[in-house]
Motif scaffolding. Sequence first.
Motif, PDB file in Angstrom:
ATOM      1  N   GLY A 230     -27.534  23.197 -55.219  1.00 12.67           N
ATOM      2  CA  GLY A 230     -27.818  24.164 -56.267  1.00 12.67           C
ATOM      3  C   GLY A 230     -27.760  23.489 -57.621  1.00 12.67           C
ATOM      4  O   GLY A 230     -27.395  22.307 -57.734  1.00 12.67           O
ATOM      5  N   ILE A 231     -28.114  24.208 -58.651  1.00 15.96           N
ATOM      6  CA  ILE A 231     -28.102  23.683 -60.014  1.00 15.96           C
ATOM      7  C   ILE A 231     -26.861  24.183 -60.740  1.00 15.96           C
ATOM      8  O   ILE A 231     -26.600  25.395 -60.795  1.00 15.96           O
ATOM      9  CB  ILE A 231     -29.366  24.112 -60.786  1.00 15.96           C
ATOM     10  CG1 ILE A 231     -30.610  23.487 -60.166  1.00 15.96           C
ATOM     11  CG2 ILE A 231     -29.255  23.737 -62.258  1.00 15.96           C
ATOM     12  CD1 ILE A 231     -30.713  21.991 -60.352  1.00 15.96           C
ATOM     13  N   VAL A 232     -26.090  23.262 -61.284  1.00 20.68           N
ATOM     14  CA  VAL A 232     -24.925  23.584 -62.099  1.00 20.68           C
ATOM     15  C   VAL A 232     -25.043  22.793 -63.400  1.00 20.68           C
ATOM     16  O   VAL A 232     -25.072  21.551 -63.374  1.00 20.68           O
ATOM     17  CB  VAL A 232     -23.598  23.248 -61.383  1.00 20.68           C
ATOM     18  CG1 VAL A 232     -22.416  23.509 -62.312  1.00 20.68           C
ATOM     19  CG2 VAL A 232     -23.462  24.056 -60.099  1.00 20.68           C
ATOM     20  N   ASP A 233     -25.159  23.516 -64.510  1.00 18.14           N
ATOM     21  CA  ASP A 233     -25.290  22.877 -65.827  1.00 18.14           C
ATOM     22  C   ASP A 233     -26.453  21.881 -65.858  1.00 18.14           C
ATOM     23  O   ASP A 233     -26.356  20.792 -66.431  1.00 18.14           O
ATOM     24  CB  ASP A 233     -23.993  22.172 -66.220  1.00 18.14           C
ATOM     25  CG  ASP A 233     -22.829  23.135 -66.374  1.00 18.14           C
ATOM     26  OD1 ASP A 233     -23.092  24.292 -66.755  1.00 18.14           O
ATOM     27  OD2 ASP A 233     -21.684  22.740 -66.098  1.00 18.14           O
ATOM     28  N   GLY A 234     -27.550  22.266 -65.212  1.00 18.63           N
ATOM     29  CA  GLY A 234     -28.740  21.421 -65.235  1.00 18.63           C
ATOM     30  C   GLY A 234     -28.713  20.256 -64.280  1.00 18.63           C
ATOM     31  O   GLY A 234     -29.632  19.422 -64.305  1.00 18.63           O
ATOM     32  N   HIS A 235     -27.706  20.172 -63.416  1.00 18.69           N
ATOM     33  CA  HIS A 235     -27.593  19.053 -62.475  1.00 18.69           C
ATOM     34  C   HIS A 235     -27.593  19.582 -61.044  1.00 18.69           C
ATOM     35  O   HIS A 235     -27.033  20.648 -60.751  1.00 18.69           O
ATOM     36  CB  HIS A 235     -26.322  18.248 -62.732  1.00 18.69           C
ATOM     37  CG  HIS A 235     -26.259  17.640 -64.103  1.00 18.69           C
ATOM     38  ND1 HIS A 235     -26.981  16.522 -64.461  1.00 18.69           N
ATOM     39  CD2 HIS A 235     -25.560  18.011 -65.220  1.00 18.69           C
ATOM     40  CE1 HIS A 235     -26.728  16.219 -65.727  1.00 18.69           C
ATOM     41  NE2 HIS A 235     -25.868  17.106 -66.215  1.00 18.69           N
ATOM     42  N   LEU A 236     -28.190  18.809 -60.167  1.00 18.81           N
ATOM     43  CA  LEU A 236     -28.235  19.169 -58.750  1.00 18.81           C
ATOM     44  C   LEU A 236     -26.927  18.748 -58.084  1.00 18.81           C
ATOM     45  O   LEU A 236     -26.558  17.566 -58.117  1.00 18.81           O
ATOM     46  CB  LEU A 236     -29.419  18.465 -58.084  1.00 18.81           C
ATOM     47  CG  LEU A 236     -29.982  19.094 -56.809  1.00 18.81           C
ATOM     48  CD1 LEU A 236     -30.510  20.485 -57.080  1.00 18.81           C
ATOM     49  CD2 LEU A 236     -31.082  18.218 -56.225  1.00 18.81           C
ATOM     50  N   VAL A 237     -26.237  19.703 -57.462  1.00 17.82           N
ATOM     51  CA  VAL A 237     -24.937  19.425 -56.851  1.00 17.82           C
ATOM     52  C   VAL A 237     -24.833  20.167 -55.527  1.00 17.82           C
ATOM     53  O   VAL A 237     -25.532  21.156 -55.271  1.00 17.82           O
ATOM     54  CB  VAL A 237     -23.767  19.863 -57.770  1.00 17.82           C
ATOM     55  CG1 VAL A 237     -23.777  19.091 -59.079  1.00 17.82           C
ATOM     56  CG2 VAL A 237     -23.830  21.370 -58.030  1.00 17.82           C
ATOM     57  N   MET A 238     -23.965  19.690 -54.670  1.00 15.38           N
ATOM     58  CA  MET A 238     -23.636  20.383 -53.430  1.00 15.38           C
ATOM     59  C   MET A 238     -22.428  21.264 -53.705  1.00 15.38           C
ATOM     60  O   MET A 238     -21.369  20.775 -54.116  1.00 15.38           O
ATOM     61  CB  MET A 238     -23.333  19.384 -52.311  1.00 15.38           C
ATOM     62  CG  MET A 238     -24.441  18.358 -52.047  1.00 15.38           C
ATOM     63  SD  MET A 238     -26.042  19.085 -51.601  1.00 15.38           S
ATOM     64  CE  MET A 238     -25.629  19.848 -50.029  1.00 15.38           C
ATOM     65  N   ASN A 239     -22.587  22.560 -53.474  1.00 16.29           N
ATOM     66  CA  ASN A 239     -21.493  23.484 -53.789  1.00 16.29           C
ATOM     67  C   ASN A 239     -21.224  24.486 -52.670  1.00 16.29           C
ATOM     68  O   ASN A 239     -20.728  25.587 -52.920  1.00 16.29           O
ATOM     69  CB  ASN A 239     -21.786  24.209 -55.110  1.00 16.29           C
ATOM     70  CG  ASN A 239     -23.150  24.884 -55.102  1.00 16.29           C
ATOM     71  OD1 ASN A 239     -23.765  25.036 -54.053  1.00 16.29           O
ATOM     72  ND2 ASN A 239     -23.612  25.280 -56.279  1.00 16.29           N
ATOM     73  N   GLY A 240     -21.573  24.104 -51.442  1.00 13.91           N
ATOM     74  CA  GLY A 240     -21.234  24.938 -50.297  1.00 13.91           C
ATOM     75  C   GLY A 240     -22.224  26.028 -49.957  1.00 13.91           C
ATOM     76  O   GLY A 240     -21.970  26.824 -49.048  1.00 13.91           O
ATOM     77  N   GLU A 241     -23.361  26.094 -50.638  1.00 14.69           N
ATOM     78  CA  GLU A 241     -24.367  27.108 -50.320  1.00 14.69           C
ATOM     79  C   GLU A 241     -25.067  26.758 -49.006  1.00 14.69           C
ATOM     80  O   GLU A 241     -25.307  25.573 -48.713  1.00 14.69           O
ATOM     81  CB  GLU A 241     -25.389  27.218 -51.443  1.00 14.69           C
ATOM     82  CG  GLU A 241     -24.792  27.693 -52.763  1.00 14.69           C
ATOM     83  CD  GLU A 241     -25.824  27.685 -53.871  1.00 14.69           C
ATOM     84  OE1 GLU A 241     -26.421  28.757 -54.110  1.00 14.69           O
ATOM     85  OE2 GLU A 241     -26.026  26.632 -54.492  1.00 14.69           O
ATOM     86  N   LEU A 242     -25.426  27.780 -48.231  1.00 14.75           N
ATOM     87  CA  LEU A 242     -26.005  27.569 -46.898  1.00 14.75           C
ATOM     88  C   LEU A 242     -27.355  28.266 -46.785  1.00 14.75           C
ATOM     89  O   LEU A 242     -27.611  29.288 -47.409  1.00 14.75           O
ATOM     90  CB  LEU A 242     -25.068  28.107 -45.813  1.00 14.75           C
ATOM     91  CG  LEU A 242     -23.671  27.476 -45.728  1.00 14.75           C
ATOM     92  CD1 LEU A 242     -22.825  28.202 -44.685  1.00 14.75           C
ATOM     93  CD2 LEU A 242     -23.763  25.979 -45.410  1.00 14.75           C
ATOM     94  N   ALA A 243     -28.224  27.671 -45.949  1.00 14.04           N
ATOM     95  CA  ALA A 243     -29.512  28.270 -45.609  1.00 14.04           C
ATOM     96  C   ALA A 243     -29.887  27.790 -44.221  1.00 14.04           C
ATOM     97  O   ALA A 243     -29.232  26.910 -43.644  1.00 14.04           O
ATOM     98  CB  ALA A 243     -30.584  27.890 -46.633  1.00 14.04           C
ATOM     99  N   ARG A 244     -30.937  28.358 -43.668  1.00 14.52           N
ATOM    100  CA  ARG A 244     -31.431  27.943 -42.368  1.00 14.52           C
ATOM    101  C   ARG A 244     -32.461  26.830 -42.530  1.00 14.52           C
ATOM    102  O   ARG A 244     -33.332  26.902 -43.401  1.00 14.52           O
ATOM    103  CB  ARG A 244     -32.078  29.124 -41.635  1.00 14.52           C
ATOM    104  CG  ARG A 244     -31.098  30.228 -41.263  1.00 14.52           C
ATOM    105  CD  ARG A 244     -30.196  29.791 -40.136  1.00 14.52           C
ATOM    106  NE  ARG A 244     -29.243  30.839 -39.756  1.00 14.52           N
ATOM    107  CZ  ARG A 244     -28.323  30.693 -38.815  1.00 14.52           C
ATOM    108  NH1 ARG A 244     -28.243  29.539 -38.152  1.00 14.52           N
ATOM    109  NH2 ARG A 244     -27.483  31.657 -38.534  1.00 14.52           N
ATOM    110  N   TYR A 245     -32.346  25.800 -41.694  1.00  9.36           N
ATOM    111  CA  TYR A 245     -33.366  24.759 -41.669  1.00  9.36           C
ATOM    112  C   TYR A 245     -34.550  25.302 -40.872  1.00  9.36           C
ATOM    113  O   TYR A 245     -34.539  25.336 -39.641  1.00  9.36           O
ATOM    114  CB  TYR A 245     -32.821  23.479 -41.038  1.00  9.36           C
ATOM    115  CG  TYR A 245     -33.886  22.420 -40.814  1.00  9.36           C
ATOM    116  CD1 TYR A 245     -34.429  21.718 -41.880  1.00  9.36           C
ATOM    117  CD2 TYR A 245     -34.351  22.133 -39.531  1.00  9.36           C
ATOM    118  CE1 TYR A 245     -35.407  20.759 -41.685  1.00  9.36           C
ATOM    119  CE2 TYR A 245     -35.323  21.172 -39.317  1.00  9.36           C
ATOM    120  CZ  TYR A 245     -35.852  20.497 -40.398  1.00  9.36           C
ATOM    121  OH  TYR A 245     -36.834  19.555 -40.193  1.00  9.36           O
TER     122      TYR A 245
END
Length: 323
Positions: A230-245
């Motif tokens: 996801g985007i945090v303060d304009g930067h791409l980071v991993m923050n535990g969000e999930l989706a289906r492949y």
Amino acid sequence: MKTLLHIVVYIFILMGLSGCNSDVFVEDFQPSVSDVTLEGNGDSVTIRFKSSNWDLLRVYDYYDNSSLYYSVYDKDGNIVSQNQSPVLEGLGKIVCDDIIYKDKMVDFAIERTHPREVKITVNENMYSSLFQFCVTVSNEYETKKIYVSITPSDRYIFDRITYSLDAYSYTDKQIEERKSIVVNNRGDESIVTNYIFPFKDEHRQIQFTSNNPEAFNLLADSKPEVEIPGIVDGHLVMNGELARYASDMQQLPLPFPDTEKEAVTTPPKTSQRITLLLEYEWFETNFTLYAVHPKTKKEKVITGTLQSKMPKGYFIKSEKLNN
């Protein structure tokens, strides 16, 4: 007695064709039984000829698949040619290659190490259906055909997924018109108030794509849940969000309430068009998915892109209508 003997011989031929790692005498084939089926998880068959005067060996696949090429090697291991219509003269080997995808979807080789033998070795078939091709051996006077089918391999097990967190496309100024209404208050002496809920029925949209059309059919779990950035303060980071492949567009809940509303008034004796425009945060990044075969432990690498679009703000435009 001779009839019984012929029946027994015919049965043994059929048994040889259906088994793994079998020896098949091509000159004994009848047209109705000239088929060989091999397991997609790894299998082989040796086809033996009664004579050695078969000069040319050719391979034809049934799919006209532009991504499949074949490398032809001579008996010393030197490459002779690479094309879609492989021809082997004398001893050597034909190997199925894939010129587009990082990993082959189908992996097999046809080897002739003896004038009277052809060995077909299958490693895997990652297509979701039978992969079929024809091997022909010929000389100046005659051609023999062997039709080969490779069953689909076992699906891979998802292991992990990574993203290009430092190399991605991003914008937070993507604006789209979402809805528009016309309010006619010409016949009224009082103010009309409309409430606009800008984020109602909105979602975060996620989509995985790949140049490999079979990229989403390789896994035993057809739509595993994976972490997405996801985007945090304009930067791409991993923050535990999930989706289906998966290849289909997914709609995820917004990370904020969709109950925000804004009142828009229309004065007496007037009419106006009210238009809602949403501002989206959009990014695209490359992904690399790793999967492991449950039996062979071979690792499969799948690449593609992930796109994300999520509303982050809105504008409401009011346009007075003269008519």
